[in-house]
Motif scaffolding. Structure first.
Motif, PDB file in Angstrom:
ATOM      1  N   ARG A  13     -32.743 -24.625  -0.406  1.00 61.77           N
ATOM      2  CA  ARG A  13     -32.560 -24.705  -1.570  1.00 61.77           C
ATOM      3  C   ARG A  13     -31.979 -26.327  -1.845  1.00 61.77           C
ATOM      4  N   SER A  14     -32.144 -26.850  -3.049  1.00 64.89           N
ATOM      5  CA  SER A  14     -31.543 -28.106  -3.247  1.00 64.89           C
ATOM      6  C   SER A  14     -30.945 -27.940  -4.655  1.00 64.89           C
ATOM      7  N   PRO A  15     -30.153 -29.022  -5.045  1.00 64.44           N
ATOM      8  CA  PRO A  15     -29.538 -29.019  -6.439  1.00 64.44           C
ATOM      9  C   PRO A  15     -30.473 -28.984  -7.504  1.00 64.44           C
ATOM     10  N   ASN A  16     -31.844 -29.657  -7.409  1.00 62.36           N
ATOM     11  CA  ASN A  16     -32.702 -29.508  -8.191  1.00 62.36           C
ATOM     12  C   ASN A  16     -33.426 -28.278  -8.335  1.00 62.36           C
ATOM     13  N   VAL A  74     -28.613 -19.250  -5.375  1.00 62.60           N
ATOM     14  CA  VAL A  74     -27.682 -19.838  -4.300  1.00 62.60           C
ATOM     15  C   VAL A  74     -26.712 -21.069  -5.163  1.00 62.60           C
ATOM     16  N   ASP A  75     -25.786 -21.113  -4.831  1.00 60.57           N
ATOM     17  CA  ASP A  75     -24.896 -22.209  -5.140  1.00 60.57           C
ATOM     18  C   ASP A  75     -25.193 -23.477  -4.457  1.00 60.57           C
ATOM     19  N   VAL A  76     -25.601 -24.667  -4.848  1.00 62.40           N
ATOM     20  CA  VAL A  76     -25.806 -25.634  -4.172  1.00 62.40           C
ATOM     21  C   VAL A  76     -24.959 -26.793  -4.365  1.00 62.40           C
ATOM     22  N   GLU A  77     -24.151 -27.342  -3.280  1.00 61.67           N
ATOM     23  CA  GLU A  77     -23.172 -28.201  -3.492  1.00 61.67           C
ATOM     24  C   GLU A  77     -24.106 -29.757  -3.872  1.00 61.67           C
ATOM     25  N   VAL A  78     -23.515 -30.296  -4.715  1.00 66.53           N
ATOM     26  CA  VAL A  78     -23.947 -31.655  -5.123  1.00 66.53           C
ATOM     27  C   VAL A  78     -23.189 -32.712  -4.464  1.00 66.53           C
ATOM     28  N   THR A  79     -23.963 -33.591  -3.878  1.00 60.52           N
ATOM     29  CA  THR A  79     -23.045 -34.709  -3.273  1.00 60.52           C
ATOM     30  C   THR A  79     -23.503 -35.916  -3.950  1.00 60.52           C
ATOM     31  N   SER A  80     -22.589 -36.957  -4.044  1.00 61.62           N
ATOM     32  CA  SER A  80     -22.997 -38.154  -4.794  1.00 61.62           C
ATOM     33  C   SER A  80     -22.597 -39.313  -3.587  1.00 61.62           C
TER      34      SER A  80
END
Length: 80
Positions: A13-16, A74-80
């Motif tokens: 899974r991804s943040p999107n 699922v919780d997806v961690e967003v990285t910047s």
């Protein structure tokens, strides 16, 4: 012979797209592969209970049913 159904991997899974919806055919396909002695033709409460437990065991945060469709999230961690 039909292709086996594979339980989705929460790491895919991804943040999107933190969720995935599985239709009745996929839910039953996965369940029946794990329970050849107890094949089901409908998504019943025991199928839902096993599916939720299996989703949690595999790392999904949540498995919710909307009729016969299961939405895994699922919780997806967003990285910047």
């Amino acid at each position: 012979m039909a292709r086996p159904y594979i339980f989705p991997d929460p790491k895919d899974r991804s943040p999107n797209e933190p969720t995935i919806a599985l239709n009745q055919q996929k839910v039953l396909g996965i369940y029946n592969q794990h329970h050849p002695e107890d094949r089901r033709e409908k998504v019943t409460d025991p199928v839902k209970e096993w599916f939720r437990d299996e989703a949690n065991r595999q790392g999904w945060k949540e498995a919710t049913f909307h009729g016969s469709v299961c939405v895994l999230s699922v919780d997806v961690e967003v990285t910047s």
